[in-house]
Scaffold this motif. Structure first.
Motif: not given
Length: 380
Positions: A281-307
């Motif tokens: 559950s926690g791993s899925a939450i971070f997958a979502y949060a990281i990929m969403k963060g990249v989409r919204l521009g809250v995180l740089p593009e380079s973070y997407f791969e971690a999600g």
């Protein structure tokens, strides 16, 4: 995307075997053998189904979500089995679905139900710092979970119906958590804080619990990115505060991401201590949060791969088939602190909580991560 067919089949299997009275994904209720009530677990799942409808256009998801929430919400806006004066932040979470459903269906009772839930927040007891108590039965306690359960609803209500008057209060509660609950040594947040320093599980000096629990850390990450998404451009200064907090948290998490599976451990910072395990559950939450963060521009593009790696690792190692049906494994059923001496918040405590399959606390964030993958694929 290779997982699309499998996930679509899995989600349809769950909703086909679920009713508002007995949802297949609410393992706590099923194990207890009790009638279903208004609760945060179903709220997580219905929110995920509504987001999935938004990207796929599949009305089966919307129809199910509408029937489910409609079952609980009465015409006067009161909600069956929900008492605002129980002052339980978990019960706010399902209220997030009302915004989406009201926008689509225009049912007046959904709008009235938002006021019912907001009435809880108006009276919610607070710590000396101004943070909501997690529950009335847990005096003076702030849990990371509660930020996710309440703050996105609170921010959206204030922006929608009160000209943003309460938005500074919502932001302040995030800042209190950072000030009180973050460990400066590793950047992670402790699961809970007792402002009174009286609970048996807390440090008598700091008021903090003793461990970094993955799902709580994830709830907080979701709270940050979901609340940031709601804030208008006119709140640029406030958005910058949440943006910094979110990126700081993700940066603290990445060193603990497993190199092989892309997942994280139940107790984050002790991955090599038995019997710690990769928790879904926690791993899925971070997958979502990281990929969403990249989409919204809250995180740089380079973070997407971690999600993406976390999402793929869960699909590869935890999503399987048994007796002809798909199943998602490795989900911590529940973890909390206080009131009874067996929830002391130690490493051993988090290890002994049950690990289950198909619980919405794992399924819903995996669906949300899947939605982010679809958005990426479709460029929306």
């Amino acid at each position: 995307m290779g997982n699309a067919r499998i996930l679509n089949t899995y989600i349809h299997q769950l909703i086909e075997t679920s009713t508002p009275e007995a949802p297949a994904w609410n393992i706590e209720k099923l194990r207890a053998g009790k009638p279903n009530t208004w609760n945060y677990i179903d709220g997580c799942m219905i929110k995920a189904l509504l987001d999935l409808h938004g990207i796929t256009g599949d009305d089966a998801y919307l129809d199910f979500a509408d029937r489910f929430i409609d079952h609980f919400v009465r015409e006067d806006g009161s909600i069956a089995s929900y008492d605002p004066k129980a002052y339980n932040l978990d019960n706010v979470n399902a209220g997030k679905t009302l915004y989406q459903l009201y926008a689509i269906t225009e049912k007046p009772k959904y709008r009235k139900a938002m006021d019912t839930i907001y009435s809880q927040l108006e009276g919610q007891p607070r710590t000396v710092e101004g943070s909501f108590w997690h529950k009335l039965i847990y005096p003076n306690q702030v849990w990371l979970d509660g930020l996710y359960m309440a703050q996105p609803f609170y921010m959206q209500y204030e922006l929608s119906f009160r000209d943003g008057r309460g938005c500074p209060d919502s932001l302040h509660q995030f800042e209190v958590v950072r000030e009180r609950m973050r460990d400066d040594r590793n950047g992670l947040y402790f699961h809970a804080y007792d402002a009174s320093r009286e609970s048996f599980w807390c440090d008598p000096v700091t008021g903090l619990s003793s461990c970094f629990w993955l799902r709580a850390e994830g709830w907080f990450a979701m709270a940050l990115v979901d609340t940031w998404e709601l804030m208008p451009a006119s709140m640029s200064g406030e958005r910058d505060i949440l943006r910094r907090m979110f990126r700081e948290l993700i940066d603290a998490m990445l060193p603990y991401q497993d190199g092989e599976t892309g997942m994280w451990s139940q107790v984050i910072n002790l991955p090599n201590i038995a019997p710690n395990y990769a928790e879904t559950s926690g791993s899925a939450i971070f997958a979502y949060a990281i990929m969403k963060g990249v989409r919204l521009g809250v995180l740089p593009e380079s973070y997407f791969e971690a999600g993406r790696r976390a999402f793929q690792g869960i699909c590869d190692t935890k999503l399987g088939e048994e007796d002809g049906r798909l199943t998602l494994d490795g989900i911590c059923l529940v973890a909390g602190l206080g009131n009874t001496d067996h929830r002391e918040g130690t490493f051993e405590y988090y290890m002994r909580e049950p690990v289950v399959r198909n619980d919405a606390k794992g399924v819903a964030p995996l669906v949300l991560a899947y939605v982010e993958m679809l958005r990426r694929e479709r460029g929306v």
